[in-house]
Motif scaffolding. Structure first.
Motif, PDB file in Angstrom:
ATOM      1  N   UNK A 107       0.806  -1.216   0.000  1.00  0.00           N
ATOM      2  CA  UNK A 107       0.000   0.000   0.000  1.00  0.00           C
ATOM      3  C   UNK A 107       0.838   1.265   0.000  1.00  0.00           C
ATOM      4  N   UNK A 108       2.044   1.208   0.564  1.00  0.00           N
ATOM      5  CA  UNK A 108       2.878   2.405   0.700  1.00  0.00           C
ATOM      6  C   UNK A 108       4.271   2.116   0.147  1.00  0.00           C
ATOM      7  N   UNK A 109       4.813   3.071  -0.550  1.00  0.00           N
ATOM      8  CA  UNK A 109       6.163   2.915  -1.099  1.00  0.00           C
ATOM      9  C   UNK A 109       7.141   3.899  -0.471  1.00  0.00           C
ATOM     10  N   UNK A 110       6.669   4.688   0.459  1.00  0.00           N
ATOM     11  CA  UNK A 110       7.523   5.607   1.218  1.00  0.00           C
ATOM     12  C   UNK A 110       7.280   5.350   2.705  1.00  0.00           C
ATOM     13  N   UNK A 111       8.176   5.806   3.562  1.00  0.00           N
ATOM     14  CA  UNK A 111       7.980   5.575   5.005  1.00  0.00           C
ATOM     15  C   UNK A 111       6.634   6.094   5.481  1.00  0.00           C
ATOM     16  N   UNK A 112       5.995   5.291   6.287  1.00  0.00           N
ATOM     17  CA  UNK A 112       4.674   5.662   6.786  1.00  0.00           C
ATOM     18  C   UNK A 112       4.824   6.710   7.884  1.00  0.00           C
ATOM     19  N   UNK A 127      13.507  18.558   0.647  1.00  0.00           N
ATOM     20  CA  UNK A 127      13.236  17.382   1.468  1.00  0.00           C
ATOM     21  C   UNK A 127      12.413  16.352   0.710  1.00  0.00           C
ATOM     22  N   UNK A 128      11.379  16.822   0.023  1.00  0.00           N
ATOM     23  CA  UNK A 128      10.498  15.912  -0.698  1.00  0.00           C
ATOM     24  C   UNK A 128      10.049  16.555  -2.002  1.00  0.00           C
ATOM     25  N   UNK A 129       9.902  15.743  -2.993  1.00  0.00           N
ATOM     26  CA  UNK A 129       9.331  16.169  -4.271  1.00  0.00           C
ATOM     27  C   UNK A 129       8.200  15.200  -4.590  1.00  0.00           C
ATOM     28  N   UNK A 138       4.531  15.939   6.110  1.00  0.00           N
ATOM     29  CA  UNK A 138       5.784  16.671   5.942  1.00  0.00           C
ATOM     30  C   UNK A 138       6.989  15.810   6.307  1.00  0.00           C
ATOM     31  N   UNK A 139       6.867  15.006   7.317  1.00  0.00           N
ATOM     32  CA  UNK A 139       8.008  14.219   7.771  1.00  0.00           C
ATOM     33  C   UNK A 139       8.431  13.181   6.752  1.00  0.00           C
ATOM     34  N   UNK A 140       7.454  12.495   6.164  1.00  0.00           N
ATOM     35  CA  UNK A 140       7.783  11.394   5.262  1.00  0.00           C
ATOM     36  C   UNK A 140       7.615  11.732   3.793  1.00  0.00           C
ATOM     37  N   UNK A 141       6.885  12.807   3.503  1.00  0.00           N
ATOM     38  CA  UNK A 141       6.605  13.116   2.109  1.00  0.00           C
ATOM     39  C   UNK A 141       5.524  12.248   1.512  1.00  0.00           C
ATOM     40  N   UNK A 142       4.793  11.513   2.340  1.00  0.00           N
ATOM     41  CA  UNK A 142       3.754  10.611   1.845  1.00  0.00           C
ATOM     42  C   UNK A 142       2.451  11.362   1.604  1.00  0.00           C
ATOM     43  N   UNK A 143       1.810  11.049   0.511  1.00  0.00           N
ATOM     44  CA  UNK A 143       0.469  11.553   0.247  1.00  0.00           C
ATOM     45  C   UNK A 143      -0.493  10.767   1.130  1.00  0.00           C
TER      46      UNK A 143
END
Length: 1109
Positions: free
Chosen positions: A759-764, A990-992, A1026-1031
């Protein structure tokens, strides 16, 4: 030949040992999941010790030790103890040490070669079953051809035993059922049947069928015992014709159900056609004779117990009530008998599939079953209804008001009906590794669905899904966009969980649901983590971190010594490598926990027998210890451990589950010392799951099971690598041409366990808890974030007025409106006392409007190009405006003239911000620049010198920027839809996040700086952690939202049509639409108290709004 697509089950044991108990080819049906995880031949029970890679885990071997070298001739390391099993071990598969099997059969390991349990590297092949006469339980076959085979080792009876247990009847869903999210689906249905007194009326169940078996028809009949003798006796009941067996269910519950496998039949025909009774054939035309070598007796006196087996040549006679059907029944039985006796499993499955498809083609949905004569048919197709361990073929029909499923056999009821008006959620599912499933819910947040369908064609599934979704949309049964809840992503729930509006339990249920985990599919049953690690103390201390399990590690990595052994083997293993030979979730593990409330399902999975008493779920502490220390035990928990129903912990059914080595009978589960009762155990488990410690660390476990540490290099680093077959896409089944090999592969995958969909490809992101009040100062990227404005709650809404205002934001009312520009308004700035309003416009003017006198006081033009934004510097002495002429203008209010001009860009300046004597400017020249400046000096007559402190480069033009409260972070939105988060202390990105399909219209931080909200031309509102850049949340409107303000939970946006929309982010819906401008709303301003709002639009007006409450 027509074939099923997608459903997978275990195959039939062939007559001559050419194939094993494996799975169905794609499109098969019937019982699913009969083999023990990790063993193709079926000798390994579903318990700790199931393995794909190593450890002697068969019935006759020890669970807690590895086999010695001397034992390798009997129990191959990682292989199966069963002597005739040909499934390879890792070493054999890796070295290719295979030998051709007898009679040109599948290749097996060479004599003396070391092995790996089934499903490691290499392709698992079917194994030969026990021959007639072996003590192999009900599943043992008659050895029609070939020499007698060696007797299998102790425990093979578990794999050979028959299937059992009545499955509860699903009920029609015309009204919404009560919410019961913490009960298992098929157990709750079973209880409902008992309440309706259906349980004792009918003992037959699809669980009595063999794998891949279909129940075709039934006939009222008598079983004639001692035919022609003095003690001749007729037993009344029903004769059920199935694809691989004949089942007779007596009406009297004192009599056992009789099951005769067709593969064990010697002769089938009318009674009297053969032998000395031939002259009775015409007069006794209503009787059918079956001569066979093995029969099973099930549920005598309606007692749930292991099946009884009788072997030897026997003849049973059944007398049908309708004698005219005898010829048809005999012809059907002979056809099915031929299919059951085919040598190859693939041929068996193909022939039975053809028979089933022919029956489906000859029938259609009975329109007389419609609830109303006025119903309009929209779609009809073939499908199967999926319930735990079984599937049932039939016809699906959808009308303008109802969804129907009519089983081909009329079981468990003639028609299952769901009213479309009651449908709340629909989900597309993987079933049998194919995109063929559809699950329908009539409740908002229940774990249990109302119906789970598996289609034969993906297009049929998609068409039905589309129609139901369209119906929900058209009738607006749910609030805005909630009718698309089936399409919601995991991120849509993350914001609610972070903000505390979803509990940890609820959030995990949602993630399981979205990852294709379903109560109707035991191979993909919802998975929950072990939380507590202390099962010895007299008191449970939830304030002590040592009480909890390390959630950042998988179960297999919790014991360092065991992990070192696993890693040593992993390093020596050729590709594809894996660390764990067994999975953390499988049908066997689910029923291991639930045997006390689902004994019939356990008997079904275990072929008619319970597991060894010492391997049952006897103790919470022992189970946890074995998960820590066992060589092949890495299982997690199920939702029931954090629910309200204690029945899975107590033996309320008084089942005889066997006697342990110490002499004690298996009864209730032994609880830890700190639990006074089963209810107390569940309550403390729930308290632990919702504790601060777990809330702070649950995201780490989510990363392992559902997130970025599930696969790839991150999984390797986290010691979280399982066998490739357990992952979605781990094997290309379409590339396997051999049907027997494909069946074995599918069965291996289903039985061993499946890893949830990623379900997630970036840190939760972590959850926001009261302990995180200073979260912004411990940012993982070393970028200091804004101090939370408040200290009392994680929403950081410290002022009562703000809270009250946002709670009533939907009550916004228009107070005044003025048309003061000739083109669209682009920016609004208001003096501290609120008396003066400054606006910029595409008409190239900056205007000063007096709110008190309601008159335009000044109009200033800097150039003939449009102005894009404006702001007031502290002190209300200077207004800064950005322009499309590449410049930034400083206007002195006191001197009523242009103070200065900053020529800092090569293209239009799109947006400006100011904080702490620094100016931030965004431009279409693909840069954001940071300038130094001192506002006090700007009031003098001399020109100001500006120093550029930083330049933040982008790939395309930048359309909007915003700062967090402390001015340590900046968010920018680009023309191509990318949102970028920058650390201003280091001028690094930090995130894009590419989260929009068009230009980003607006972006802003939440008051606590934890989240960024962005809107775009695509109509989406996206929330980014903001911390992980996750939508973490995404909502869609039917038009672009050009600007907005928000408090972290609610949003007030200005739309392209001129409306103001109030969004409930946590509820995922639009709660209010307010009529405003006649053109797009282009800018919006709110005062600090959140009580006054000003908007500007393309209609050249500015509007003043007030909250009325």
């Amino acid at each position: 030949m027509t074939a099923f697509v997608g459903n997978v089950g275990k195959g039939h044991i062939p007559r001559r040992g050419k194939a094993a108990r494996a799975g169905a080819v794609p499109g098969g049906s019937g019982r699913v999941g009969r083999l023990a995880p990790g063993c193709v031949c079926g000798t390994i029970p579903p318990r700790r010790g199931h393995t794909l890679n190593g450890g002697a885990a068969c019935r006759g071997s020890s669970v807690s030790r590895e086999p010695s070298e001397k034992e390798e001739g009997v129990v191959r390391p990682g292989g199966c103890a069963r002597q005739r099993c040909r499934a390879p071990g890792p070493a054999e598969a890796e070295r290719g040490t295979w030998a051709r099997g007898p009679r040109g059969g599948p290749r097996g390991p060479r004599a003396g070669g070391p092995g790996l349990s089934h499903g490691a590297a290499g392709v698992p092949t079917p194994a030969r079953s026990a021959e007639r006469g072996a003590d192999a339980g009900p599943g043992a076959q008659r050895g029609a051809v070939g020499p007698p085979q060696p007797r299998p080792p102790r425990g093979a009876d578990l794999a050979a035993a028959p299937r059992a247990r009545p499955r509860p009847r699903p009920q029609s869903r015309r009204t919404r059922r009560p919410r019961c999210a913490r009960s298992m689906a098929f157990i709750r249905k079973q209880r409902r049947e008992r309440q309706l007194q259906l349980y004792s009326r009918e003992r037959f169940s699809l669980l009595l069928l063999n794998l891949e078996e279909y129940y075709f028809e039934q006939h009222t009949a008598n079983h004639i015992q001692n035919k022609g003798g003095q003690n001749e006796r007729k037993i009344r009941g029903s004769l059920k014709i199935c694809s691989k067996s004949v089942i007779f269910e007596p009406d009297a519950i004192s009599q056992p159900i009789i099951k005769i496998p067709l593969r064990d039949c010697i002769k089938i025909g009318k009674h009297g056609e053969n032998g000395s009774n031939r002259h009775f054939a015409k007069t006794k035309s209503g009787e059918i004779s079956l001569i066979f070598s093995q029969v099973y007796f099930i549920k005598e006196h309606n007692i749930v117990a292991p099946y009884k087996i009788e072997r030897g040549k026997m003849e049973y006679v059944f007398e049908l009530d309708v004698s005219g059907k005898v010829e048809d029944v005999v012809e059907t039985l002979l056809q099915l008998h031929r299919a059951s006796c085919l040598d190859k499993l693939g041929d068996q499955t193909a022939m039975i599939t053809a028979i089933l498809q022919s029956r489906l083609a000859r029938t259609s949905f009975d329109k007389n079953r419609f609830q109303s004569v006025s119903e309009k048919l929209h779609m009809e197709c073939k499908a199967e209804m999926v319930t735990p361990l079984v599937t049932n073929p039939g016809h699906v029909c959808i009308t303008d008001t109802n969804l129907y499923f009519q089983p081909l056999n009329g079981y468990p009821k003639p028609v299952v009906q769901i009213t479309l008006q009651d449908v709340r959620r629909i989900y597309k599912r993987r079933h049998g590794l194919m995109p063929l499933g559809l699950e329908v819910f009539c409740t908002e947040d229940d774990l249990c669905s109302d119906i789970y369908l598996k289609f034969y064609e993906p297009q049929d599934r998609d068409d039905l899904y589309f129609y139901i979704a369209t119906y929900l949309d058209y009738n607006k049964k749910l609030s805005f966009h909630e009718h698309h809840v089936a399409e919601r992503t995991a991120e849509s729930y993350t914001l609610q969980w972070q903000r505390g509006h979803l509990s940890n339990y609820q959030y995990l249920l949602h993630l399981n649901n979205l990852a294709d985990r379903s109560c109707n599919d035991l191979s993909q049953y919802p998975v929950f983590p072990w939380i507590i690690s202390d099962y010895c103390s007299a008191e449970l201390d939830l304030s002590n971190p040592g009480t909890f399990r390390d959630l950042s590690r998988p179960v297999g990595a919790l014991n360092k010594e065991r992990l070192e052994r696993l890693l040593a083997r992993y390093q020596e293993m050729p590709e594809p490598k894996f660390m764990y030979g067994s999975h953390y979730s499988s049908p066997g593990y689910v029923l291991f926990y639930l045997v006390r409330i689902a004994p019939e399902y356990m008997l079904c999975l275990q072929n008619g027998r319970f597991d060894n008493a010492d391997r049952m779920f006897n103790s919470i502490g022992e189970t946890w210890k074995n998960c820590l220390d066992g060589a092949t035990d890495f299982k997690e928990l199920i939702p029931e451990f954090y629910g309200d129903d204690v029945s899975f912990l107590v033996n309320n059914l008084k089942l005889d589950l066997g006697k342990r080595q110490g002499g004690q009978m298996v009864d209730d589960v032994e609880l830890p010392p700190w639990a006074r009762s089963p209810e107390d155990f569940l309550q403390k488990s729930k308290d632990a799951l919702e504790s601060n410690y777990v809330s702070e660390h649950l995201h780490e476990w989510i990363d392992l099971i559902f997130g970025y540490k599930q696969k790839g290099s991150d999984a390797v680093g986290a010691h979280n690598v399982f066998h490739p077959l357990t992952y979605e896409g781990g094997v290309d089944l379409n590339s396997i041409e051999d049907p027997d090999e494909k069946v074995a592969m599918l069965t291996q995958i289903l039985e061993f366990g499946q890893t949830p969909k990623q379900l997630f490809v970036t840190p939760h992101p972590r959850r926001i808890t009261p302990k995180f009040k200073n979260f912004s100062q411990t940012y993982s990227h070393n970028a200091p974030m804004a101090d939370s404005p408040g200290e009392e709650s994680f929403e950081d809404l410290t002022e009562e007025s703000k809270t009250l205002a946002w709670n009533n934001i939907a009550k916004l009312q228009l107070h005044d409106q003025y048309k003061i520009h000739k083109e669209a308004v682009t920016g609004i700035a208001v003096s501290c006392n609120g008396s003066s309003v400054f606006t910029t416009s595409q008409d190239s003017t900056l205007k000063m409007f007096s709110k008190e006198s309601k008159m335009l006081q000044r109009s200033i033009s800097f150039s003939n190009m449009a102005l894009s934004s404006c702001l007031l510097l502290p002190g209300d002495a200077t207004v800064i405006s950005s322009s499309w002429d590449n410049n930034i203008y400083f206007y002195s209010i006191a001197f009523a003239r242009r103070q200065d001009t900053l020529m800092g860009h090569d293209d239009a300046v799109s947006k400006i911000c100011w904080h702490d004597n620094r100016l931030y400017s965004a431009s279409w020249d693909s840069t954001v620049k940071v300038w130094s400046g001192v506002p006090a000096e700007m009031t003098c007559t001399r020109r100001q010198r500006f120093d550029m402190l930083a330049e933040l480069e982008h790939d395309v033009s930048v359309d909007t920027i915003s700062l967090n409260a402390a001015s340590t972070l900046l968010v920018s939105g680009t023309k191509e839809g990318t949102v970028n988060i920058w650390d201003l202390t280091t001028a690094t990105m930090l995130h894009q996040i590419p989260c929009h399909s068009g230009t980003v219209c607006d972006a802003a931080f939440s008051p606590d700086s934890r989240h960024v909200l962005s809107t775009g031309e695509d109509g989406c509102l996206n929330v980014i952690d903001v911390q992980t850049g996750m939508l973490i949340s995404s909502m869609t409107s039917d038009e672009p939202q050009r600007c907005f303000i928000w408090d972290g939970n609610s949003v007030l946006s200005g739309s392209q049509s001129g409306e103001l929309l109030v969004w409930d982010l946590l509820g995922g819906k639009i709660s209010e639409r307010i009529q405003g401008h006649t053109g797009a709303v282009t800018c919006i301003w709110m005062n600090e108290q959140c009580s006054s709002i000003i908007t500007g639009g393309e209609d050249r007006q500015i509007m003043f709004w007030k909250l009325q409450y």
